[in-house]
Design a protein around this motif. Structure first.
Motif, mmCIF file in Angstrom:
data_model
loop_
_atom_site.group_PDB
_atom_site.id
_atom_site.type_symbol
_atom_site.label_atom_id
_atom_site.label_comp_id
_atom_site.label_asym_id
_atom_site.label_seq_id
_atom_site.Cartn_x
_atom_site.Cartn_y
_atom_site.Cartn_z
ATOM 1 N N ARG A 23 35.944 -22.476 24.029
ATOM 2 C CA ARG A 23 35.276 -21.659 23.030
ATOM 3 C C ARG A 23 33.881 -22.211 22.779
ATOM 4 N N SER A 24 32.955 -21.390 22.402
ATOM 5 C CA SER A 24 31.554 -21.804 22.290
ATOM 6 C C SER A 24 31.356 -22.942 21.302
ATOM 7 N N GLU A 25 32.138 -22.929 20.201
ATOM 8 C CA GLU A 25 31.949 -23.981 19.183
ATOM 9 C C GLU A 25 32.629 -25.290 19.582
ATOM 10 N N GLU A 26 33.479 -25.254 20.624
ATOM 11 C CA GLU A 26 34.220 -26.443 21.039
ATOM 12 C C GLU A 26 33.659 -27.073 22.312
ATOM 13 N N ARG A 27 32.560 -26.551 22.824
ATOM 14 C CA ARG A 27 32.017 -27.060 24.071
ATOM 15 C C ARG A 27 31.512 -28.497 23.914
ATOM 16 N N ALA A 33 39.233 -21.125 25.606
ATOM 17 C CA ALA A 33 38.906 -19.761 25.163
ATOM 18 C C ALA A 33 39.949 -18.753 25.636
ATOM 19 N N LYS A 66 41.231 -26.238 22.759
ATOM 20 C CA LYS A 66 39.864 -25.704 22.644
ATOM 21 C C LYS A 66 39.594 -24.562 23.645
#
Length: 545
Positions: A470-474, A526, A524
């Motif tokens: 996910r973008s916030e977990e990269r 996506a 995490k």
């Protein structure tokens, strides 16, 4: 000398005329035949136009109240019907005579009687016609009506002679015609036609032809007499057995008769005979049928008698031709049926072959698809093998470099310990041996070497790995950091080391630590967590080799 020079020219001119005149005649005949065909097919349309004119004329006659004007309209109707429909012509002639009687106009009454006598004789009512003519005193007639008197007697004698085939009445008709010629102006059209008819009766064909050709040139289709002029010319050539010329002039006569809607005509019957002589049965039947219909519609008895004598002959020929055509058609149908059967068999054979070919194509397509699948698998296997070989080559080279470096470091450590031992610095030796700095530094060096080698093989691994999260977990690496612990664990998975125990041994972590990292990262993801590690094994574009 001039005479001798002129001789070849004269002979050439004569030769040219001999060759060229028949060509002109043939062209005229073809053109006339084409016009006749067009006019014949428009016959009903032309007749409809005449009917519409007659309807208007009859309406005007019925509405007219002035006797003199009504007389004129009645005469117009008589003239319009006399060659079209005799019964209607008789009806309006009787009305014409009644009007004359009401006006006590003997001129009109006598003129009506002459009209009636001719009309009665044409329908076969010879007694009525003769009674009318005998009731008229020639001596009491004004000079203007004397020609009409002889004209009526000429028509009566001719009609009776044609109906009874009595030569005496034909001769009587000629005598009345002679009397008529003595009264008519020699420049009038009626006089010249009557004179030409007389010449034909007495076999003076050259004189008759000269008059008739002259009249044909001077008249056009505006003149109803043009049909009679052309017919007399055709009759003359028919008597000479010149069927081509007879056909040409009868065609001209028929064109004029059709355009003027003359049902009392002899042209169509004569054309039928000419075409029958030529062997063109279809046209002969077409024209004789039209002649029979015209005579029946017009109610002309002698025309019906003439037509009936030829209709049987032409109809028999037509029926024989139709039977021959039916036999030929039947034979053609049998041949076509046989050919159709062969065609059906051929189509069935072709259909079975096409089905076999389609089946073979499907099997070939399936085989090609299977082969393509195998090729794809083989290519993938070759790619994986090449990748594995490249990884092995890369790691073997790095392995030798590290081993060489470790040998150098061991040798340096040995020399340092030997030096300390020689100097009896036992405490320093003990201190060096108990220190963990060497191990820590070597582990860091090992990880760094692994990171460098791995990223050298898969330069896009980090970017591709982040695309799965996910973008916030990269993952964002620190400055100078190549891979962190999480990335290093999944880098080993990318290399095919999926067992957590082996990963823990390699990275010198506990088994639980590795397991926790793997679970943490899966949380995490996506997309699907179950497919995550399978996707890890496919990411990261290997460096070109």
């Amino acid at each position: 000398m001039v005479y001798l020079c002129a001789m070849p020219f004269r002979y050439n001119l004569v030769y040219f005329l001999i060759l060229f005149i028949p060509c002109i005649s043939r062209a005229q005949a073809d053109s006339t035949a084409q016009v006749l065909e067009e006019v014949f097919h428009a016959k009903d349309k032309i007749e409809q136009q005449k009917i519409e004119r007659l309807v208007v004329l009859k309406r005007r006659f019925a509405q007219e109240r002035m006797p003199t004007r009504k007389l004129d309209l009645a005469k117009e109707l008589i003239l319009a019907y006399r060659k079209y429909q005799v019964d209607s012509a008789i009806h309006y002639t009787q009305l014409y005579r009644q009007l004359g009687e009401q006006l006590t106009d003997s001129l009109v009454v006598n003129q009506a009687n002459f009209y009636l006598a001719s009309l009665y004789s044409s329908t076969g009512k010879f007694i009525e016609a003769e009674n009318l003519l005998r009731g008229i005193k020639r001596s009491a007639l004004p000079n203007d009506l004397v020609p009409a008197y002889f004209e009526a007697y000429t028509a009566f004698s001719s009609h009776y002679g044609q109906s009874s085939n009595n030569e005496q009445y034909f001769k009587l008709s000629e005598r009345y015609r002679d009397s008529l010629l003595n009264l008519l102006p020699d420049t009038s059209l009626q006089y010249r036609i009557a004179l030409a008819t007389k010449y034909l009766y007495h076999n003076r064909e050259t004189e008759a032809e000269q008059i008739l050709r002259s009249l044909l040139l001077k008249t056009d289709d505006r003149y109803t007499e043009r049909g009679l002029i052309a017919y007399l010319l055709g009759l003359m050539y028919k008597n000479k057995n010149d069927i081509d010329q007879a056909t040409y002039y009868f065609s001209l006569s028929a064109i004029s008769d059709i355009r003027h809607v003359v049902k009392d005509n002899a042209s169509l019957q004569s054309l039928a005979q000419c075409y029958n002589s030529h062997g063109d049965i279809d046209k002969a039947y077409q024209f004789i049928q039209a002649a029979v219909n015209d005579a029946a519609f017009c109610n002309i008895r002698y025309r019906s008698l003439e037509n009936s004598s030829f209709y049987g002959i032409i109809n028999t020929s037509f029926q024989e031709k139709e039977l021959a055509q039916k036999r030929a058609l039947r034979q053609n149908l049998i041949v076509i049926s046989l050919l159709s059967m062969f065609l059906v068999l051929a189509l069935f054979f072709l259909y079975t072959q096409i089905k076999k070919l389609r089946r073979a194509r499907i099997e070939l397509h399936q085989a090609n698809a299977e082969l393509k699948k195998l090729n794809t698998q083989l290519l993938l296997s070759n790619t994986n093998l090449s990748e594995s070989n490249h990884i092995k080559e890369e790691y073997i080279a790095q392995f030798f470099d590290i081993c060489s470096s470790y040998i150098d470091k061991i040798d340096e450590q040995r020399k340092l310990l030997l030096k300390r031992f020689a100097q009896k610095q036992y405490d320093d030796i003990n201190k060096i041996l108990k220190s963990q700095d060497v191990v820590k530094n070597e582990l860091e060096e090992l990880y760094r070497n692994f990171d460098i080698i791995f990223l050298n093989l898969y330069p896009s691994f980090i970017e591709d790995f982040n695309q799965l999260l996910r973008s916030e977990e990269r993952i964002n690496l620190k400055d100078g950091e190549l891979l962190n612990t999480e990335l290093r664990i999944f880098a080993l998975i990318r290399l095919g080391i999926t067992d957590s125990t082996k990963i823990a041994t390699f990275l010198r972590y506990s088994l639980r630590t590795v397991y926790n990292y793997r679970v943490k990262v899966r949380g995490k993801v996506a997309g699907s967590k179950d497919e995550f590690e399978a996707k890890i094994r496919d990411i990261g574009e290997i460096r070109s080799f």
